[in-house]
Motif scaffolding. Structure first.
Motif, mmCIF file in Angstrom:
data_model
loop_
_atom_site.group_PDB
_atom_site.id
_atom_site.type_symbol
_atom_site.label_atom_id
_atom_site.label_comp_id
_atom_site.label_asym_id
_atom_site.label_seq_id
_atom_site.Cartn_x
_atom_site.Cartn_y
_atom_site.Cartn_z
ATOM 1 N N ARG A 202 0.797 -1.161 0.071
ATOM 2 C CA ARG A 202 -0.021 0.007 0.134
ATOM 3 C C ARG A 202 0.889 1.203 0.053
ATOM 4 N N HIS A 203 2.120 1.127 0.774
ATOM 5 C CA HIS A 203 2.833 2.298 0.558
ATOM 6 C C HIS A 203 3.596 2.433 -0.587
ATOM 7 N N ARG A 204 4.137 1.603 -0.973
ATOM 8 C CA ARG A 204 4.978 1.510 -2.250
ATOM 9 C C ARG A 204 4.158 1.521 -3.661
ATOM 10 N N TYR A 205 3.336 0.859 -4.022
ATOM 11 C CA TYR A 205 2.535 0.543 -5.188
ATOM 12 C C TYR A 205 1.147 0.993 -5.266
ATOM 13 N N GLY A 206 0.672 1.620 -3.960
ATOM 14 C CA GLY A 206 -0.714 2.283 -3.925
ATOM 15 C C GLY A 206 -1.369 3.235 -5.163
ATOM 16 N N TYR A 207 -0.293 3.679 -5.611
ATOM 17 C CA TYR A 207 -0.738 4.645 -6.936
ATOM 18 C C TYR A 207 -1.600 3.937 -8.052
ATOM 19 N N TRP A 208 -0.911 2.910 -8.312
ATOM 20 C CA TRP A 208 -1.384 2.162 -9.377
ATOM 21 C C TRP A 208 -1.695 0.473 -9.319
ATOM 22 N N GLN A 209 -1.494 -0.143 -8.280
ATOM 23 C CA GLN A 209 -1.979 -1.383 -7.733
ATOM 24 C C GLN A 209 -2.944 -1.449 -6.813
ATOM 25 N N ARG A 210 -3.856 -2.177 -7.203
ATOM 26 C CA ARG A 210 -5.174 -2.302 -6.132
ATOM 27 C C ARG A 210 -4.526 -3.133 -4.974
ATOM 28 N N SER A 211 -5.074 -2.780 -3.811
ATOM 29 C CA SER A 211 -4.810 -3.704 -2.661
ATOM 30 C C SER A 211 -6.175 -4.093 -2.207
ATOM 31 N N HIS A 212 -6.255 -5.512 -1.768
ATOM 32 C CA HIS A 212 -7.415 -6.227 -1.357
ATOM 33 C C HIS A 212 -7.489 -5.906 0.295
#
Length: 101
Positions: A40-50
């Motif tokens: 969520r910190h590193r990829y939150g701009y482009w990768q959805r988190s469940h």
């Protein structure tokens, strides 16, 4: 070795409001919670988190603007939210740390 389920409240830092009891999530292990915080910190701009919410429908969401002060407070059960058992947070060099509360 047994794998315990953990329940936690995620805070995205000062770019997000404080978590509410309805935001309680279930994690399959400490490693799962640690990975989710990092993602969520590193990829939150482009990768959805469940988000596997316990009190409402699960969701997959982007988490932009997560700050370095993000954290997950973990509890051993979904009912005992008086005091957390563990806290997962980012260390001073960007690594993910887990400490007992």
């Amino acid at each position: 070795m047994s794998v315990a389920r953990w329940y936690g409240l995620w805070s995205g830092g000062n770019g997000y409001g404080p978590p509410q009891p309805d935001d309680l999530e279930e994690f399959s292990s400490l490693a799962d919670a640690r990975r989710k915080l990092a993602d969520r910190h590193r990829y939150g701009y482009w990768q959805r988190s469940h988000f596997a919410f316990t009190h409402r429908e699960a969701a997959d969401a982007l988490t932009p603007c997560v700050c370095d002060d993000c954290e997950i407070t973990l509890y051993g059960s979904a009912d005992g939210l008086d005091y957390p058992d563990r806290r997962i947070f980012l260390g001073p060099r960007g690594g993910v740390r887990i400490e007992r509360c």
